[in-house]
Write an enzyme that holds these catalytic residues in place. Sequence first.
Site, PDB file in Angstrom:
ATOM      1  N   ASP A 143       1.062  -1.815   0.030  1.00 14.82           N
ATOM      2  CA  ASP A 143       0.151   0.032  -0.200  1.00 14.82           C
ATOM      3  C   ASP A 143       0.426   0.882   0.187  1.00 14.82           C
ATOM      4  O   ASP A 143       0.845   2.442  -0.250  1.00 14.82           O
ATOM      5  CB  ASP A 143      -0.569   0.066   1.104  1.00 14.82           C
ATOM      6  CG  ASP A 143      -0.164   0.008   2.216  1.00 14.82           C
ATOM      7  OD1 ASP A 143       0.473  -0.624   2.593  1.00 14.82           O
ATOM      8  OD2 ASP A 143      -0.069   1.440   3.339  1.00 14.82           O
TER       9      ASP A 143
ATOM     10  N   TYR B 283      11.108   3.268   0.699  1.00 22.01           N
ATOM     11  CA  TYR B 283      10.450   2.036   0.383  1.00 22.01           C
ATOM     12  C   TYR B 283       9.741   2.591  -0.090  1.00 22.01           C
ATOM     13  O   TYR B 283       9.450   0.573  -0.876  1.00 22.01           O
ATOM     14  CB  TYR B 283       9.691   1.153   1.411  1.00 22.01           C
ATOM     15  CG  TYR B 283       9.575   0.201   1.941  1.00 22.01           C
ATOM     16  CD1 TYR B 283      10.020  -0.924   1.702  1.00 22.01           C
ATOM     17  CD2 TYR B 283       7.732   0.459   2.146  1.00 22.01           C
ATOM     18  CE1 TYR B 283       9.164  -1.965   1.881  1.00 22.01           C
ATOM     19  CE2 TYR B 283       7.170  -0.486   2.007  1.00 22.01           C
ATOM     20  CZ  TYR B 283       7.267  -1.739   1.873  1.00 22.01           C
ATOM     21  OH  TYR B 283       6.656  -3.210   2.239  1.00 22.01           O
TER      22      TYR B 283
HETATM   23  N1  LIG Z   1       4.804  -6.801   6.325  1.00 20.98           N
HETATM   24  C1  LIG Z   1       3.663  -6.234   5.985  1.00 20.98           C
HETATM   25  O1  LIG Z   1       3.555  -5.251   7.029  1.00 20.98           O
HETATM   26  C2  LIG Z   1       4.039  -5.577   4.122  1.00 20.98           C
HETATM   27  C3  LIG Z   1       2.767  -4.873   3.677  1.00 20.98           C
HETATM   28  C4  LIG Z   1       2.835  -5.010   2.533  1.00 20.98           C
HETATM   29  C5  LIG Z   1       3.877  -5.299   1.502  1.00 20.98           C
HETATM   30  N2  LIG Z   1       4.529  -6.551   2.495  1.00 20.98           N
HETATM   31  C6  LIG Z   1       5.686  -7.223   0.725  1.00 20.98           C
HETATM   32  O2  LIG Z   1       4.855  -8.579   1.433  1.00 20.98           O
HETATM   33  C7  LIG Z   1       6.182  -9.490   0.699  1.00 20.98           C
HETATM   34  C8  LIG Z   1       7.381 -10.137   2.510  1.00 20.98           C
HETATM   35  O3  LIG Z   1       7.459  -9.258   3.477  1.00 20.98           O
HETATM   36  P1  LIG Z   1       7.474  -9.463   5.029  1.00 20.98           P
HETATM   37  O4  LIG Z   1       7.271  -8.899   6.025  1.00 20.98           O
HETATM   38  O5  LIG Z   1       6.955 -10.786   5.369  1.00 20.98           O
HETATM   39  O6  LIG Z   1       8.611  -9.120   4.953  1.00 20.98           O
HETATM   40  P2  LIG Z   1       9.918  -9.240   5.761  1.00 20.98           P
HETATM   41  O7  LIG Z   1       9.687  -9.651   6.726  1.00 20.98           O
HETATM   42  O8  LIG Z   1      11.254  -8.187   5.978  1.00 20.98           O
HETATM   43  O9  LIG Z   1      11.234 -10.352   4.850  1.00 20.98           O
HETATM   44  C9  LIG Z   1      12.018 -10.249   4.004  1.00 20.98           C
HETATM   45  C10 LIG Z   1      12.389 -11.952   3.624  1.00 20.98           C
HETATM   46  O10 LIG Z   1      13.724 -10.554   2.209  1.00 20.98           O
HETATM   47  C11 LIG Z   1      14.693 -11.388   2.582  1.00 20.98           C
HETATM   48  N3  LIG Z   1      15.532 -10.711   1.749  1.00 20.98           N
HETATM   49  C12 LIG Z   1      15.976  -9.094   1.960  1.00 20.98           C
HETATM   50  N4  LIG Z   1      17.164  -8.854   1.799  1.00 20.98           N
HETATM   51  C13 LIG Z   1      17.590 -10.039   1.328  1.00 20.98           C
HETATM   52  C14 LIG Z   1      18.367 -10.282   0.151  1.00 20.98           C
HETATM   53  N5  LIG Z   1      19.342  -9.618  -0.706  1.00 20.98           N
HETATM   54  N6  LIG Z   1      18.144 -11.508  -0.611  1.00 20.98           N
HETATM   55  C15 LIG Z   1      17.663 -12.398  -0.748  1.00 20.98           C
HETATM   56  N7  LIG Z   1      16.513 -12.290   0.647  1.00 20.98           N
HETATM   57  C16 LIG Z   1      16.410 -11.358   1.053  1.00 20.98           C
HETATM   58  C17 LIG Z   1      14.808 -11.687   4.223  1.00 20.98           C
HETATM   59  O11 LIG Z   1      15.718 -12.616   4.440  1.00 20.98           O
HETATM   60  P3  LIG Z   1      16.907 -12.324   5.960  1.00 20.98           P
HETATM   61  O12 LIG Z   1      15.554 -13.146   6.429  1.00 20.98           O
HETATM   62  O13 LIG Z   1      18.121 -13.537   5.256  1.00 20.98           O
HETATM   63  O14 LIG Z   1      17.639 -11.281   6.144  1.00 20.98           O
HETATM   64  C18 LIG Z   1      13.192 -11.705   4.747  1.00 20.98           C
HETATM   65  O15 LIG Z   1      13.360 -13.548   4.419  1.00 20.98           O
HETATM   66  C19 LIG Z   1       7.331  -8.200   0.629  1.00 20.98           C
HETATM   67  O16 LIG Z   1       7.237  -8.504  -0.292  1.00 20.98           O
HETATM   68  C20 LIG Z   1       6.869  -6.988   1.256  1.00 20.98           C
HETATM   69  O17 LIG Z   1       7.576  -5.750   0.751  1.00 20.98           O
HETATM   70  C21 LIG Z   1       4.823  -7.074   3.485  1.00 20.98           C
END
Ligand SMILES: NC(=O)c1ccc[n+]([C@@H]2O[C@H](COP(=O)([O-])OP(=O)(O)OC[C@H]3O[C@@H](n4cnc5c(N)ncnc54)[C@H](OP(=O)(O)O)[C@@H]3O)[C@@H](O)[C@H]2O)c1
Length: 245
Positions: free
Chosen positions: A49, A72
């Site tokens: 969002d 971001y």
């Molecule tokens: N959480 C929210 O509220 C939210 C809201 C809207 C959209 N999203 C989207 O949903 C998706 C998942 O988000 P999430 O909340 O699950 O995020 P998260 O918990 O921060 O997980 C992100 C993952 O990406 C991996 N990562 C980061 N940099 C990397 C790299 N250079 N190479 C390989 N892996 C890498 C991290 O690995 P490590 O664990 O090893 O660091 C982690 O496992 C993302 O696209 C995010 O933008 C999330």
Amino acid sequence: MIVNAAAYTSMDRAEADIENAYAVNATAVGILAEEALALGSLLVHYSTDCVFDGCQTTPYAETDAVNPVSVYGKSKLAGEQAIAEVAPTALILRTSWVAGIHGNNFVKTMLRLGAMQPALRVVGDRFGAPTGAALVADVTAQIVARAWLLGDSGAFAAGIYHLAAAGETSWHGYASEVLRYAAAQGAVLKTDPDRIEEIAASDYPLPAPRPANARLDTAKIRRTFGIHLPDWRMGVHHLLDQFLA
Ligand SMILES: NC(=O)c1ccc[n+]([C@@H]2O[C@H](COP(=O)([O-])OP(=O)(O)OC[C@H]3O[C@@H](n4cnc5c(N)ncnc54)[C@H](OP(=O)(O)O)[C@@H]3O)[C@@H](O)[C@H]2O)c1
């Protein structure tokens, strides 16, 4: 199929770490899109969002104008655009306020603070729909299965979709629900769930600006795939049942 949930998600760190945020959220996504095109694979990618500025008073539809206000959000939008440029058969699922069993999230933080502090102050003038990671995974699996069954004709599904739980609340409403449900399940808390202080976002300044309105209009994904999206409280209760078990 390539399902990409990796991202640079620390909004506040991204404000000062622009190069790395763009490398992960935009450049790498473009490379995945190229690989997907070369392999003839469906790319499923998650976005946010935060591609919107949050100034609109109604939930955002896929057709609403984007205008990210944080590094971001800008880097995630650049990732969406990188996919569009390569134009493979890609699904971009924009979600919001996600919490799951792994990693840090708002639910875990509220449980921790609620057990330690008699008083809690939470922002009440930002709105969205808390969405369980389990819901995002379930919906993704349903869509992917459908695309798989349809083979090449799964291309009908390509594009951007908004995916979030039904209903809406503020961070304050979210915190209150977390602590109320936890207390009802027998968690020992110092904070009274009905006495969490509601504050303005301006009283809780953070490095990255957040959209005041993070609500997503999910009509397109529900209509296209015939899916039901449950109320946000269901996901929160489901998550708390696992944390408190
Ligand atoms: N959480 C929210 O509220 C939210 C809201 C809207 C959209 N999203 C989207 O949903 C998706 C998942 O988000 P999430 O909340 O699950 O995020 P998260 O918990 O921060 O997980 C992100 C993952 O990406 C991996 N990562 C980061 N940099 C990397 C790299 N250079 N190479 C390989 N892996 C890498 C991290 O690995 P490590 O664990 O090893 O660091 C982690 O496992 C993302 O696209 C995010 O933008 C999330």
